[in-house]
Enzyme design. Sequence first.
Site, PDB file in Angstrom:
ATOM      1  N   ARG A   1       0.853  -1.179   0.000  1.00 34.97           N
ATOM      2  CA  ARG A   1       0.000   0.000   0.000  1.00 34.97           C
ATOM      3  C   ARG A   1       0.894   1.236   0.000  1.00 34.97           C
ATOM      4  O   ARG A   1       1.733   1.388   0.884  1.00 34.97           O
ATOM      5  CB  ARG A   1      -0.848  -0.058   1.265  1.00 34.97           C
ATOM      6  CG  ARG A   1      -1.878   0.996   1.395  1.00 34.97           C
ATOM      7  CD  ARG A   1      -2.727   0.723   2.616  1.00 34.97           C
ATOM      8  NE  ARG A   1      -2.136   1.210   3.843  1.00 34.97           N
ATOM      9  CZ  ARG A   1      -2.815   1.752   4.842  1.00 34.97           C
ATOM     10  NH1 ARG A   1      -4.131   1.838   4.762  1.00 34.97           N
ATOM     11  NH2 ARG A   1      -2.229   2.173   5.930  1.00 34.97           N
TER      12      ARG A   1
ATOM     13  N   ASP B   1       5.486  -4.687   9.727  1.00 39.13           N
ATOM     14  CA  ASP B   1       6.681  -4.267  10.472  1.00 39.13           C
ATOM     15  C   ASP B   1       6.785  -4.989  11.804  1.00 39.13           C
ATOM     16  O   ASP B   1       7.878  -5.355  12.247  1.00 39.13           O
ATOM     17  CB  ASP B   1       6.655  -2.749  10.706  1.00 39.13           C
ATOM     18  CG  ASP B   1       6.987  -1.971   9.438  1.00 39.13           C
ATOM     19  OD1 ASP B   1       7.464  -2.597   8.466  1.00 39.13           O
ATOM     20  OD2 ASP B   1       6.765  -0.748   9.420  1.00 39.13           O
TER      21      ASP B   1
ATOM     22  N   ASP C   1       1.491  -1.223  12.395  1.00 39.04           N
ATOM     23  CA  ASP C   1       1.832  -1.788  11.086  1.00 39.04           C
ATOM     24  C   ASP C   1       2.150  -3.270  11.268  1.00 39.04           C
ATOM     25  O   ASP C   1       3.194  -3.635  11.822  1.00 39.04           O
ATOM     26  CB  ASP C   1       3.037  -1.039  10.496  1.00 39.04           C
ATOM     27  CG  ASP C   1       3.295  -1.464   9.058  1.00 39.04           C
ATOM     28  OD1 ASP C   1       3.427  -2.687   8.817  1.00 39.04           O
ATOM     29  OD2 ASP C   1       3.345  -0.596   8.179  1.00 39.04           O
TER      30      ASP C   1
ATOM     31  N   THR D   1      -0.737   7.686  -1.010  1.00 41.21           N
ATOM     32  CA  THR D   1      -2.039   7.606  -1.702  1.00 41.21           C
ATOM     33  C   THR D   1      -2.929   6.507  -1.114  1.00 41.21           C
ATOM     34  O   THR D   1      -4.129   6.489  -1.371  1.00 41.21           O
ATOM     35  CB  THR D   1      -1.827   7.278  -3.194  1.00 41.21           C
ATOM     36  OG1 THR D   1      -1.259   5.953  -3.284  1.00 41.21           O
ATOM     37  CG2 THR D   1      -0.884   8.271  -3.862  1.00 41.21           C
TER      38      THR D   1
HETATM   39  C1  PRP Z   1      -0.796  -3.625   5.041  1.00 39.96           C
HETATM   40  C2  PRP Z   1      -1.689  -4.783   5.438  1.00 39.96           C
HETATM   41  C3  PRP Z   1      -2.618  -4.884   4.270  1.00 39.96           C
HETATM   42  C4  PRP Z   1      -2.809  -3.444   3.862  1.00 39.96           C
HETATM   43  C5  PRP Z   1      -4.124  -2.956   4.427  1.00 39.96           C
HETATM   44  O1  PRP Z   1       0.176  -4.057   4.169  1.00 39.96           O
HETATM   45  O2  PRP Z   1      -0.981  -5.959   5.720  1.00 39.96           O
HETATM   46  O3  PRP Z   1      -2.108  -5.650   3.185  1.00 39.96           O
HETATM   47  O4  PRP Z   1      -1.723  -2.706   4.455  1.00 39.96           O
HETATM   48  O5  PRP Z   1      -4.395  -1.672   3.997  1.00 39.96           O
HETATM   49  P1  PRP Z   1      -5.566  -1.311   2.987  1.00 39.96           P
HETATM   50  O6  PRP Z   1      -6.772  -2.060   3.442  1.00 39.96           O
HETATM   51  O7  PRP Z   1      -5.725   0.183   3.153  1.00 39.96           O
HETATM   52  O8  PRP Z   1      -5.132  -1.680   1.603  1.00 39.96           O
HETATM   53  P2  PRP Z   1       1.358  -3.108   3.647  1.00 39.96           P
HETATM   54  O9  PRP Z   1       0.969  -2.491   2.354  1.00 39.96           O
HETATM   55  O10 PRP Z   1       1.779  -2.176   4.738  1.00 39.96           O
HETATM   56  O11 PRP Z   1       2.504  -4.128   3.301  1.00 39.96           O
HETATM   57  P3  PRP Z   1       3.358  -5.123   4.229  1.00 39.96           P
HETATM   58  O12 PRP Z   1       2.450  -6.257   4.592  1.00 39.96           O
HETATM   59  O13 PRP Z   1       4.460  -5.529   3.325  1.00 39.96           O
HETATM   60  O14 PRP Z   1       3.834  -4.360   5.436  1.00 39.96           O
HETATM   61  N1  URA Z   2      -1.820  -1.691   7.473  1.00 38.43           N
HETATM   62  C1  URA Z   2      -1.371  -2.009   8.713  1.00 38.43           C
HETATM   63  O1  URA Z   2      -0.422  -2.814   8.845  1.00 38.43           O
HETATM   64  N2  URA Z   2      -1.976  -1.467   9.774  1.00 38.43           N
HETATM   65  C2  URA Z   2      -3.001  -0.602   9.661  1.00 38.43           C
HETATM   66  O2  URA Z   2      -3.523  -0.126  10.707  1.00 38.43           O
HETATM   67  C3  URA Z   2      -3.458  -0.262   8.377  1.00 38.43           C
HETATM   68  C4  URA Z   2      -2.848  -0.833   7.302  1.00 38.43           C
END
Ligand code: PRP
Ligand code: URA
Length: 206
Positions: A101, A200, A197, A105
């Site tokens: 994500r 992370d 997150d 944006t």
């Molecule tokens: C996070 C989470 C989802 C997404 C949710 O992933 O694990 O995939 O954000 O957000 P949304 O509903 O607004 O799309 P991220 O993009 O941070 O990637 P990661 O798992 O690699 O940390």
């Molecule tokens: N992705 C995450 O990991 N945490 C949030 O709260 C939203 C998006």
Amino acid sequence: MLHVIDHPLIRHKLTVMRDRNTGTKDFRENLDEIGSLMVYEVTRDLPVADVEIETPICSYTAKTLESPVVVAPILRAGLGMVSGILSLIPTAKVAHIGLYRDEKTLEPHTYFEKYPPNIEEATVLIVDPMLATGGSANAAIDMVKRQGAKNIKLVCLVGAPEGVKAVEREHPDVDIYLAALDEKLNENGYIVPGLGDAGDRIFGTK
Ligand code: PRP
Ligand code: URA
């Protein structure tokens, strides 16, 4: 349809995960355990078929899962739910859906996808701990539908009402399973109260 799987063990483990003082090891372990607890409910309606077996005593028409199961984690954070699910469905195949994500944006970007064969016959469990705006989940559902998947369930830990509405609007045929429906998104698109997150916290990155 939205299903919130409310169970004291899940609530307890989710509280450990929400706590900012919980470290990587405990965060991962509790995510894994919640994945196992949730999948028991998520798979409650899977179809079963007759199978003829011999017990040590007699012939018997028993039941077996009718169709294969594919677990499809949204990378990275969804990976943290896979082993807990496989502990209950060890024959499941695993797809990988690479999405991140954009932090500004909040739009999802695809960087990888890989699927097992015959996904069109399977029940596909798309897994990701966080359902925030719903952009990533909707993109992942689009991707598996393009592969021919027809029976899709979305399994997340924590969801925001905004994300649930977005998925219900775009994919009314997909059942959504959450361990908790939280209050809202904040101005940065993070779930409140949420758990931060997820990726992370699972991988110890920043
Ligand atoms: C996070 C989470 C989802 C997404 C949710 O992933 O694990 O995939 O954000 O957000 P949304 O509903 O607004 O799309 P991220 O993009 O941070 O990637 P990661 O798992 O690699 O940390
Ligand atoms: N992705 C995450 O990991 N945490 C949030 O709260 C939203 C998006």
